[in-house]
Design an enzyme around this catalytic site. Sequence first.
Site, short mmCIF file in Angstrom:
data_model
loop_
_atom_site.label_atom_id
_atom_site.label_comp_id
_atom_site.label_asym_id
_atom_site.label_seq_id
_atom_site.Cartn_x
_atom_site.Cartn_y
_atom_site.Cartn_z
N GLY A 209 0.82 -1.20 0.00
CA GLY A 209 0.00 0.00 0.00
C GLY A 209 0.85 1.24 0.00
O GLY A 209 2.06 1.19 0.12
N GLY B 190 0.52 4.69 1.99
CA GLY B 190 -0.22 5.49 2.96
C GLY B 190 0.10 6.96 2.76
O GLY B 190 0.87 7.33 1.90
N GLY B 191 -0.53 7.78 3.58
CA GLY B 191 -0.29 9.20 3.49
C GLY B 191 1.14 9.57 3.84
O GLY B 191 1.62 10.63 3.48
N PHE B 192 1.82 8.69 4.55
CA PHE B 192 3.16 9.03 5.00
C PHE B 192 4.24 8.34 4.20
O PHE B 192 5.42 8.53 4.45
CB PHE B 192 3.31 8.69 6.48
CG PHE B 192 2.31 9.42 7.35
CD1 PHE B 192 2.56 10.74 7.69
CD2 PHE B 192 1.15 8.82 7.77
CE1 PHE B 192 1.64 11.43 8.46
CE2 PHE B 192 0.24 9.52 8.54
CZ PHE B 192 0.48 10.83 8.90
N GLY B 193 3.85 7.51 3.26
CA GLY B 193 4.84 6.81 2.46
C GLY B 193 4.40 5.39 2.17
O GLY B 193 3.33 4.96 2.59
N PRO B 194 5.24 4.63 1.44
CA PRO B 194 4.86 3.27 1.06
C PRO B 194 4.89 2.31 2.24
O PRO B 194 5.61 2.52 3.21
CB PRO B 194 5.93 2.87 0.04
CG PRO B 194 7.09 3.74 0.34
CD PRO B 194 6.54 5.02 0.89
N VAL B 195 4.10 1.24 2.13
CA VAL B 195 4.05 0.21 3.16
C VAL B 195 4.41 -1.13 2.53
O VAL B 195 3.89 -1.48 1.48
CB VAL B 195 2.64 0.10 3.78
CG1 VAL B 195 2.64 -0.88 4.93
CG2 VAL B 195 2.14 1.45 4.23
N ASP C 51 -6.83 11.25 11.87
CA ASP C 51 -7.13 10.71 10.54
C ASP C 51 -7.81 9.35 10.67
O ASP C 51 -7.46 8.39 10.00
CB ASP C 51 -5.86 10.61 9.71
CG ASP C 51 -6.16 10.47 8.22
OD1 ASP C 51 -7.32 10.71 7.83
OD2 ASP C 51 -5.25 10.15 7.45
#
Length: 816
Positions: free
Chosen positions: A505, A507-512, A623
């Site tokens: 995925g 996310g809003g903060f970077g890849p997972v 969030d």
Amino acid sequence: MKFFLSIFFCFTSISFSKTLDTLAPGQTLKDDNGETLVSTGQTFKFGFFSPWNSTNRYAGIWFKNVPQQTVVWVANKDSPLTDSSGVLNITSTGNIVILNSHSGITIWAANSSAKNPVLQLLNTGNLVLNDGGYSSHAWQSFDHPCDTLLPGMKLGWNLRNNQSWFLTSWKSLQDPSTGEFTYKLDPRGLPQIVLRRGSEIIYRSGPWDGVRFGGDSPLHQNAVFKPIFVYNTSFVYYTYENNDSSIISRFVVNQSAGSIDHLTWSQRGKYWVNIVTMQRDECDMYEHCGPYGICNIDKPSPPCDCPTGFTPKVAQDWNVLDWSGGCVLKTPLNCSANEGFRKFSGLKLPDNSQILISKTAMRSEECKAACLGNCSCVGYAETDGSGCVGWFGEMLDIREYDEGGQDLFIRMAASELGSNNNDKRTVAIVSVSSVAFVVLLLVSVSWFFIRKKMIRRSKAQRLRINNPNQDYKPSVSEEDVELPLFDFHTIASATNNFSFTNKIGEGGFGPVYKGKLSTGQQIAVKRLSKDSRQGLKEFKNEVILIAKLQHRNLVRLLGCYIHGEDRMLIYEYVPNRSLNLYIFDQTRGTALDWGKRFDIIVGIARGLLYLHRDSRLRIIHRDLKASNILLDSEMNPKISDFGLARTFGGDQTEANTTRVIGTYGYMSPEYAIDGLFSLKSDVFSFGVLVLEIVSGKKNRGFYHPDHDYNLLGHAWKLWNEGRIMELMDALMEKPVLESEILRCIQVGLLCVAQRPEDRPAMSSVLLMLDSDDASLPEPQQPGFYTERFLAEADSSSTGKRQYATNEVTITMLQGR
Ligand SMILES: *[C@@H]1O[C@H](CO)[C@@H](O)[C@H](O)[C@H]1NC(C)=O
Ligand SMILES: *[C@@H]1O[C@H](CO)[C@@H](O)[C@H](O)[C@H]1NC(C)=O
């Protein structure tokens, strides 16, 4: 004396030649003298080099100001010199040649010609042969790409002379000769770029849709470069330009992984940062789900599915996760008159399209008729650039996106074409735009009133917020570090070197990434993107604090990795992915009966109460949304991304925050409008979530034929009309506990009240959910129940909208 003098001259002439950017016939560039050309802007160097730990010598171009030698072009890549005998010169007829000066043998020649040749290294990294007065170059290295595309280089075709520009990987880090990967534009049908290993296709970009490849390549969303696609009668090619001339960036086919990466040089960190990999995840592996199979990474695993009207070709294989057989139509085509098309949206269009009608101004019916009229046409699509295209034979390599993507019409028998058509959406859009003006007016008025009220309140809040640390001092010394610090190699090997096949995925903060430690434990690695301005010490402190939060309804943080700006958080892996994949999905929704949904609601409430009240810190999530609720193997909810808002973004002490973290559709009015948040903004988001879980509908993008309210407004309307049970998700298995549903809806409505003071605290929410007979207060009018355009305004998670008058956005460390 004479001898020394000549040595002295010899040295000065060398150092002089180093600053030159041109070479004329009669001049030479000698390897054993270390001679190079340097472009006038000091960006590139051309000369002889040895790659990595090889001793072979090659002539090539590299970045002058990047300390770790990064070669972007090689002349004699397939014919290396084994010593420093190489000499490059220009013949009087304009041929560029490299000789072995010992044997006199020519080992490489450009086969160029010119009357008045001068070789020049331009500051773009292009080595050009100028021919006196002619404006165009007699020869240029940009026409002979190796593994790297620099800004301004082309990847595609000159259709007039059938010349192609394509990238070929190196064989290995120490061997620039032709490797196994090629990245080449395929101009047939809808032009797209295809990556092959040998002759086998392993990835394709998908067609360019005017802004991006494949409907959703990540190329178009970055601050570093601008992608450009040119398609006319003479040329079809991809190129890009840097947004800022001081940026050093390159696009390269990686020789080991076969990934296509766009990297930029970090002046501060002194390393290459990978900003875009063309292959996002396993769904970008070519034909991952077989013919007609649709890959969607946002689905809980497995990612493969058959389109409506299709069924797995070999069901046993699909059950053991072998999708290569793909799907077949339930009712085979027989080219009878009553066949039609079913529309599928949000797709990366299949491979091997063929142009049916090439004019761009064409009516939909023409395209449909063109496909229908040919029995071997299995589907069609209309595109802006290329007109109407069709598919003949099996449709390969389809993927589905949650947002973006293109429409595809697949041919099927009339019996498979339900009434379930998407035509309603157009009606919705028209009616939305026609009421937009009225809504706008309404919103401006309510905005005015809300603001007026908020200004009064914000003064009071600011007093509290200004000194959030006053009675809570995080005092974490190195000795209390309970949070394991992972080392890079552990994480890299667990995630297969951050391979795109492990990416689950963004996310809003970077890849997972999903990973597996050598102990067998499964982990999820969140790699934070590099725009955190927070100091190292604060980051560590906060991560340690968050790691101490433990609750069965929170995702557990196992550790982190910190190295300069590169930061990663390591979490437990939660197998069933996120709640949104169930409640908003027609088929998977049925997996969640009411009992399960109620448990999920209560679980989320418990986790949130822990964050708000019971933990050592008071954490406001900021969030909360369905995609941030993960489900474990028993479908217990676990809140994720809590505390990230505070560890990331570094905005807790700034009074002038411009970064509002949150997602439209879940944001409370006071937060979205004034950037003010409190525990009660989380309560608002929780209320939205409850109504979504009960109804199976998204608040954002909610559509109802009778009115223009969003889900909150719809629920409020039904409540007032005494028809609230109609809100219930029709997919839910019966029988259901009506009184429990009713209670949840009422709690949900209480939580989304316009005014924060009308919303209950999470402790009361839990009480209300738990008790059968407590009489609940009457709900007040919800906030944001008509403003669908605000809810649908462009945004992703952590929408980086700038608010002109941002008051304090923070809270976080409030002592108890
Ligand atoms: C390919 O990837 C490897 C591993 O990430 C890296 O070391 C190497 O430098 C990359 N190659 C190129 C040409 O960027
Ligand atoms: C159908 O289309 C294919 C591909 O364009 C073409 O080769 C074939 O001749 C067409 N068949 C008929 C009957 O028009």
